[in-house]
Design an enzyme around this catalytic site. Structure first.
Site, short mmCIF file in Angstrom:
data_model
loop_
_atom_site.label_atom_id
_atom_site.label_comp_id
_atom_site.label_asym_id
_atom_site.label_seq_id
_atom_site.Cartn_x
_atom_site.Cartn_y
_atom_site.Cartn_z
N LYS A 123 -14.27 4.50 21.79
CA LYS A 123 -13.13 3.57 21.94
C LYS A 123 -13.12 2.95 23.32
CE LYS A 123 -10.10 4.70 18.18
NZ LYS A 123 -8.74 4.97 17.69
N LYS A 205 -19.70 3.91 9.50
CA LYS A 205 -18.61 4.33 8.62
C LYS A 205 -17.71 3.14 8.26
CE LYS A 205 -14.57 5.67 11.28
NZ LYS A 205 -13.39 6.47 11.26
N LYS A 208 -11.18 0.47 9.16
CA LYS A 208 -10.21 -0.58 8.91
C LYS A 208 -10.16 -1.60 10.04
CE LYS A 208 -6.45 2.70 9.35
NZ LYS A 208 -6.70 3.47 10.55
P1 ATP Z 1 -9.85 2.73 12.98
O1 ATP Z 1 -10.74 1.72 12.32
O2 ATP Z 1 -8.52 2.15 13.46
O3 ATP Z 1 -10.55 3.57 14.00
P2 ATP Z 1 -10.21 4.40 10.73
O4 ATP Z 1 -10.21 3.58 9.48
O5 ATP Z 1 -11.52 4.80 11.28
O6 ATP Z 1 -9.37 3.70 11.84
P3 ATP Z 1 -8.43 6.65 11.18
O7 ATP Z 1 -7.04 6.17 11.09
O8 ATP Z 1 -9.00 6.95 12.51
O9 ATP Z 1 -9.39 5.67 10.35
O10 ATP Z 1 -8.60 7.96 10.27
C1 ATP Z 1 -7.71 8.44 9.31
C2 ATP Z 1 -8.37 9.53 8.51
O11 ATP Z 1 -9.34 8.98 7.64
C3 ATP Z 1 -9.11 10.56 9.38
O12 ATP Z 1 -8.91 11.86 8.83
C4 ATP Z 1 -10.53 10.12 9.27
O13 ATP Z 1 -11.41 11.20 9.47
C5 ATP Z 1 -10.61 9.59 7.84
N1 ATP Z 1 -11.61 8.54 7.69
C6 ATP Z 1 -11.62 7.35 8.33
N2 ATP Z 1 -12.67 6.59 7.94
C7 ATP Z 1 -13.35 7.32 7.01
C8 ATP Z 1 -14.53 7.06 6.22
N3 ATP Z 1 -15.20 5.94 6.31
N4 ATP Z 1 -14.93 8.04 5.37
C9 ATP Z 1 -14.24 9.19 5.28
N5 ATP Z 1 -13.13 9.49 5.99
C10 ATP Z 1 -12.67 8.57 6.85
#
Ligand code: ATP
Ligand code: LTN
Length: 340
Positions: A123, A205, A208
């Site tokens: 980040k 991964k 969002k």
């Molecule tokens: P950002 O894009 O804002 O970093 P994010 O979509 O990566 O957000 P988070 O809000 O950080 O998601 O994560 C919420 C939950 O979803 C966490 O438990 C994280 O481990 C899980 N998670 C996020 N992305 C994935 C993915 N692609 N596959 C499986 N689990 C996920």
């Protein structure tokens, strides 16, 4: 009705705690990797769920959007199947003990430990103009979330495992110094978990905050959008639907299809043997869209009743605060803060 959260000592069930930031709409990755597991596990445990709005301030937020996203996240979680009548669902900033315990934990978390966190490194690279202290101490606040509720189990996606391990280390350290203040939590990436990859670049991964809208599927996307995004999913130049090293795109689609349909990957390989990628992508898109349709419908109903959502979050905060208050006051006493 189980409407009172109890501490571990009083409850026969183990405590589960998890949270998610209201930093945008839920993706299929969030749903399959995290939220769906919360739903599956919620009744097996004494569960507590939070919307981590304080955590999302570590990245610049537009105030009105943050407010909107917080309420919308509550509706999304309930629409996904979180039973907020039985298990407290609350907004982190509504229970002030989180920020207070975070301070104590920051004084027991080492600079070196925080420096090793891969999320901090990622980040800070992505937000080079805003490498604030909160981004650095983020894991101490997350540890406070977990330790306030004496959580035994913390279901998270793989990318959050390092933070839960830090919470364990801090709990063990403080238990040594102050004679058993905290329950030591376990992170677990439940067996139903899926690591969902970006549809545009299946080596990354699904996230969002990806700038490319085709990289992710939102749980609130309509059927046409879901199908269109899957049709565009990046695959490979072969024409074989098998799960194999090097076939990241197909592996991702098989993982998603398996998680959503409940069929195993070998069963899917068999089902699609000899079929083209186009047909397979359409089948995955339609299966996902059909699974998401009831969630979308329930979300719309909930968002039309803001009063219900606000009341549910207020009830959740009240139940959570009952536990949080007790833990914080025990910690204050143990570390030597003069009692009022
Ligand atoms: P950002 O894009 O804002 O970093 P994010 O979509 O990566 O957000 P988070 O809000 O950080 O998601 O994560 C919420 C939950 O979803 C966490 O438990 C994280 O481990 C899980 N998670 C996020 N992305 C994935 C993915 N692609 N596959 C499986 N689990 C996920
Ligand atoms: N950092 C987590 C959200 C989160 C969390 C927690 C998860 C905040 N506090 C406590 C589990 C336990 C994320 O998903 N990005």
């Amino acid at each position: 009705m189980e409407n009172k959260v109890e501490t571990n000592k009083e409850s026969a069930k183990k405590r589960l705690f998890s949270a998610i930031q209201p930093s945008g709409d839920l993706t299929l990755g969030n749903y399959l990797g995290a939220i769906r597991n919360w739903v599956v596990l919620q009744d097996e445990y004494d569960s507590v769920f939070s919307i981590a709005d304080l955590h999302s301030l570590t990245v610049r937020q537009e105030p009105a959007a943050l407010r909107r996203n917080t309420l919308s996240m509550a509706a999304s979680l309930i629409a996904c199947g979180i039973d907020a009548e039985r298990h407290p669902l609350f907004v982190q900033s509504h229970v002030h003990e989180h920020a207070e315990l975070a301070w104590i934990l920051e004084c027991n978390t080492m600079f070196g430990e925080l420096s090793r966190m891969t999320q901090f490194k990622d980040k800070s690279a992505r937000h080079a103009d805003n490498i604030n202290a909160g981004l650095f101490t983020y894991p101490s606040l997350m540890a406070a979330d977990i330790l306030l509720y004496n959580a035994d189990a913390v279901p998270v996606g793989e990318d959050q495992r390092q933070h839960v391990e830090l919470a364990r280390d801090v709990a063990i350290r403080m238990n040594g110094l102050y004679n058993g203040v905290f329950t030591v939590p376990e992170s677990f990436i439940p067996k139903y978990g899926a690591r969902v990859k970006s549809l545009a670049d299946p080596t990354k991964k699904m996230s969002k905050s990806d700038a490319n809208q085709n990289a992710f599927v939102l749980i609130l996307d309509d059927k046409d959008t879901v199908v269109r995004k899957f049709k565009k999913a990046v695959t490979d130049s072969e024409n074989e639907i098998v799960f194999r090293e090097g076939k990241d795109g197909i592996n991702n689609l098989l993982t998603i299809m398996s998680a959503v349909s409940g069929k195993t990957v070998p069963a899917l390989e068999k089902e699609f043997e000899g079929k083209g990628y186009g047909e397979f992508k359409l089948a995955v898109g339609e299966t996902v869209a059909d699974a998401l349709a009831p969630i979308r419908a329930r979300y719309a109903e909930l968002m039309a009743d803001k009063e219900y959502l606000t009341k549910t979050l207020a009830d959740g905060a009240e139940k959570a605060a009952y536990v949080a208050r007790r833990t914080l006051s025990k910690v204050y006493k143990k570390v030597g803060l003069l009692q009022k």
